[in-house]
Design an enzyme around this catalytic site. Structure first.
Site, PDB file in Angstrom:
ATOM      1  N   LYS A  16      -9.936  25.232 -49.700  1.00  0.00           N
ATOM      2  CA  LYS A  16     -10.529  27.035 -49.989  1.00  0.00           C
ATOM      3  C   LYS A  16      -9.672  27.540 -49.693  1.00  0.00           C
ATOM      4  O   LYS A  16      -9.417  28.581 -50.596  1.00  0.00           O
ATOM      5  CB  LYS A  16     -11.661  27.140 -48.922  1.00  0.00           C
ATOM      6  CG  LYS A  16     -13.038  25.892 -49.691  1.00  0.00           C
ATOM      7  CD  LYS A  16     -13.627  26.091 -50.825  1.00  0.00           C
ATOM      8  CE  LYS A  16     -13.876  24.950 -50.709  1.00  0.00           C
ATOM      9  NZ  LYS A  16     -14.476  24.056 -52.723  1.00  0.00           N
ATOM     10  N   GLU A  62     -14.935  34.834 -44.567  1.00  0.00           N
ATOM     11  CA  GLU A  62     -15.224  35.888 -45.637  1.00  0.00           C
ATOM     12  C   GLU A  62     -16.858  36.913 -45.795  1.00  0.00           C
ATOM     13  O   GLU A  62     -17.870  35.722 -44.973  1.00  0.00           O
ATOM     14  CB  GLU A  62     -15.932  35.123 -47.200  1.00  0.00           C
ATOM     15  CG  GLU A  62     -14.918  34.700 -48.595  1.00  0.00           C
ATOM     16  CD  GLU A  62     -15.325  33.961 -49.060  1.00  0.00           C
ATOM     17  OE1 GLU A  62     -14.686  33.390 -49.872  1.00  0.00           O
ATOM     18  OE2 GLU A  62     -16.532  33.803 -49.953  1.00  0.00           O
ATOM     19  N   HIS A 120     -28.098  28.700 -48.184  1.00  0.00           N
ATOM     20  CA  HIS A 120     -27.519  28.121 -49.342  1.00  0.00           C
ATOM     21  C   HIS A 120     -27.405  27.035 -49.961  1.00  0.00           C
ATOM     22  O   HIS A 120     -25.723  26.399 -50.681  1.00  0.00           O
ATOM     23  CB  HIS A 120     -25.792  28.268 -48.822  1.00  0.00           C
ATOM     24  CG  HIS A 120     -25.877  29.430 -47.543  1.00  0.00           C
ATOM     25  ND1 HIS A 120     -25.588  30.667 -48.490  1.00  0.00           N
ATOM     26  CD2 HIS A 120     -25.596  29.848 -46.313  1.00  0.00           C
ATOM     27  CE1 HIS A 120     -25.177  31.321 -47.677  1.00  0.00           C
ATOM     28  NE2 HIS A 120     -25.627  31.024 -46.737  1.00  0.00           N
ATOM     29  N   ARG A 150     -15.673  18.228 -59.645  1.00  0.00           N
ATOM     30  CA  ARG A 150     -16.756  17.540 -60.091  1.00  0.00           C
ATOM     31  C   ARG A 150     -18.167  18.610 -61.466  1.00  0.00           C
ATOM     32  O   ARG A 150     -18.282  19.254 -61.361  1.00  0.00           O
ATOM     33  CB  ARG A 150     -17.244  16.863 -59.022  1.00  0.00           C
ATOM     34  CG  ARG A 150     -17.931  17.767 -58.091  1.00  0.00           C
ATOM     35  CD  ARG A 150     -19.011  18.000 -56.836  1.00  0.00           C
ATOM     36  NE  ARG A 150     -19.032  19.022 -55.616  1.00  0.00           N
ATOM     37  CZ  ARG A 150     -20.491  20.400 -56.533  1.00  0.00           C
ATOM     38  NH1 ARG A 150     -20.966  19.670 -57.512  1.00  0.00           N
ATOM     39  NH2 ARG A 150     -20.405  20.583 -55.501  1.00  0.00           N
TER      40      ARG A 150
END
Lengths: 502, 124
Positions: A126, A210, A245, A301
């Site tokens: 990431k 984040e 999430h 994907r």
């Protein structure tokens, strides 16, 4: 799809599927239609699943524990080779975003149905991904992505970024290894939890931080590239309805984008994909707040919620993946991509919504999918199959398509009401509450929708008088002779099925 | 699975039902419910850990972490046990003000549904 006869095309005749459940079935169906043999690479207990019954061939690659079967690179590659496969489709989850697996397939002479190992590596890390897309001009959420992973530095960076804040696994995805700390006092506990989940799920406990943008919307763009350098997008999906999430309800298109914003975001999505010369199906995820959007991550994907994109565009993303992997040009040009109507996907989880979503395991006893126009069911179990605690609790997806969003919601509610799953508890009642909620109906839901409106799942309601009467009647009329073992044992012999509903 | 029809004053209503060893599954008026055997009382809604000072495992799974320490004071929302099932983590928290009386599990233990994990003593 395109029929191209060129010498450099690599033909796929036998495709190995390194996955299980409903996505394995989805890939098998695509193979059947393309005239390709499917080879299911499965764990020991998954002999008793729908994909096992439908695949042309199957190879057992290890025991139930994922790390020894579905996450074992060598076992999958060896299994594919042993069965004479010339390609591997990784599905989603498991090894689908593992660059080493993609490389191991290529090294063994197998076509990997997906992007290059390099693209998976760059987008999978990431930190690298954020740097790459930032360079391509895509906006980012403020955060920390350094190599120094000491508790002290992370905590200091956390205070700099400010709370609430997300702790995410660098190698993560699908909500695993992702935690939110709402205030400093929670940071340490959430950090440890994120590291543990990350280590278990991805083999690395590296995290990045984040800022958590509250009341944002999750908007993602489907992108698709081929080996000739073409990259297009197939518009967006909104997946703001998430719990811990994990997505629960997804739709295409988003009720929140206007044409201007859609154009800007789709351009960024294509740029992000081009930054890694993307081949195959991928998804660029954004967080949208007002008319500001930020890059979250790119999933290299097929996505669980790909069917809603297929429904509104009348395309088959899995067949296109397999075609592109053989070297064909993308079957569509950007101008061919014109959305029509609206589509909603509801994920069916084996869990008890009246006990705050605690997983429910057991044997599937009966299934009834109400058929009709614009109704699609993706599932991995037949009656008699066991839902175990070894794997994800998502057992099926219900996808509906209709002329507009309002009609689509109505259809989804009706279909959910008419669907029967006996044997494990499911979140169907929960899904209906979500679709009926005014925020969802208005299309104003954010990623905080579930935690705000359903923090504890559903409250149990008293059964109605009619329901109790129905139960008493059912109990009487179901004599011991009609218990599971007799009436719902899988039917043997086709003639029995033919007579069933006459 | 059997289709069953109920006659009510407002007309005929039909649904599906199936009996297994542990109880009866019904699908009626757009809703699926499970009635556990013992005199028809419903399992749903009745929490596995109905008593607030007894923390039972709500599912079969693995214990990842045990923040609860015998003798420690706890308040509502304090994490007691972190466990995993179906690849997700769940944190069991205290509902009450009290002290930890006993901790019955340790990291790495496999537990069944309903197993006692932690007991608390409520502060009055």
């Amino acid at each position: 799809l395109v029929t191209e006869k060129e010498d450099y095309l690599k033909a796929i005749r036998k495709l190995a599927i390194a996955n299980r459940g409903e996505v394995a079935v989805r890939i098998i169906r695509a193979c059947e239609e393309l005239g390709i043999e499917s080879i299911l690479l499965h764990s020991e207990p998954d002999q008793n699943t729908r994909a096992y019954r439908l695949a042309t061939k199957s190879v057992c690659i290890g025991p139930a524990t994922s790390s020894q079967s579905y996450l074992n690179i060598q076992a999958n590659v060896q299994g594919a080779l042993a069965a004479g496969a010339d390609a591997v489709h990784p599905g989603f989850g498991f090894l689908s975003e593992n660059a080493d697996f993609a490389q191991a397939c290529l090294d063994a002479g197998l076509i990997f149905v997906g992007p290059t190992p390099d693209a998976i590596q760059k987008m999978g890390d990431k930190v690298t991904a954020r740097a790459l897309v930032e360079k391509a001009g895509v906006p980012l959420v403020p955060g920390y992505q350094g190599d120094d992973q000491s508790d002290i530095v992370l905590k200091k960076e956390a205070s700099r970024i400010g709370y609430p804040l997300m702790i995410k696994a660098t190698a993560g995805g699908g909500g695993r290894g992702l935690k939110v700390a709402y205030q400093e006092s929670e940071f340490q506990l959430q950090l440890e939890s994120a590291r543990r989940e990350a280590l278990n799920a991805f083999g690395s406990d590296q995290v990045f931080l984040e800022r958590y943008i509250e009341n944002g919307k999750h908007i993602e763009f489907q992108v698709f590239g081929d080996t000739k350098g073409n990259v297009i997008h197939l518009n967006e999906r909104e997946c703001s309805v998430q719990r811990r999430h994990q997505k629960i309800v997804e739709e295409a298109q988003s009720p929140s984008l206007n044409d201007h914003l859609r154009k800007k975001m789709s351009e960024c999505a294509v740029k992000a994909a081009q930054a890694v010369s993307y081949v195959g199906a991928g998804t660029v995820e954004f967080l949208l707040k007002g008319d500001q959007f930020y890059f979250l991550e790119m999933n290299t994907r097929l996505q669980v919620e790909h069917p809603v994109t297929e429904e509104i565009h009348g395309v088959d993303l899995v067949k296109a993946q397999i075609q592109v992997a053989q070297g064909y040009t993308l079957p569509w040009k950007q101008e061919d991509i014109v959305p029509k109507g609206h589509s909603i996907e509801c994920r069916i989880y084996a869990e008890d919504p009246y006990m705050n979503g605690v997983p429910s395991t057991g044997k599937i006893l009966s299934l009834l999918w109400p058929e009709g126009k614009g109704r699609r069911y993706e599932y991995g179990f037949d009656p008699g199959d066991e839902v175990t605690s070894f794997y994800d609790s998502m057992i099926a997806k219900i996808i509906v398509h209709d002329e507009n969003r309002e009609m689509c919601i109505q259809k989804a509610l009706r279909v959910l009401s008419d669907t029967v799953i006996f044997g494990v508890k499911t979140n169907i009642d929960y899904l209906k509450e979500i679709l009926n909620h005014s925020e969802f109906r208005n299309g104003t839901m954010s990623t905080a929708f579930i935690s705000k409106n359903f923090p504890e799942g559903l409250k149990a309601k008293e059964s109605s008088k009619d329901e109790l009467a129905f139960y008493e009647l059912a109990k009487q009329s179901l004599s011991d002779s009609s218990t599971v073992s007799q009436s719902d044992a899988p039917l043997k012999g086709a003639f029995q099925i033919a007579w069933r509903n006459v | 699975m059997k289709r069953i029809t109920l006659e009510t004053p407002l007309g005929i209503k039909s649904g599906y039902a199936l009996k297994d060893r542990t109880g009866v599954w019904i699908h009626f008026e757009g809703k699926t419910s499970f009635y556990e055997n013992q005199d028809g009382s419903k399992r749903r809604g009745k929490k596995a850990n109905a008593s607030k000072d007894q923390i039972d495992s709500p599912m079969p799974g693995k214990i990842l972490k045990v923040p609860a320490v015998v003798g420690a004071n706890v308040k509502p929302g304090d994490p007691l046990v972190v466990m995993e099932a179906m690849k997700m983590e769940y944190t069991l928290k205290s509902d009450i003000f009290g002290t930890v009386k006993a901790v019955k599990v340790k990291e790495g233990d496999q537990v069944t549904r309903g197993a006692l994990l932690v007991s608390l003593e409520e502060k009055k």
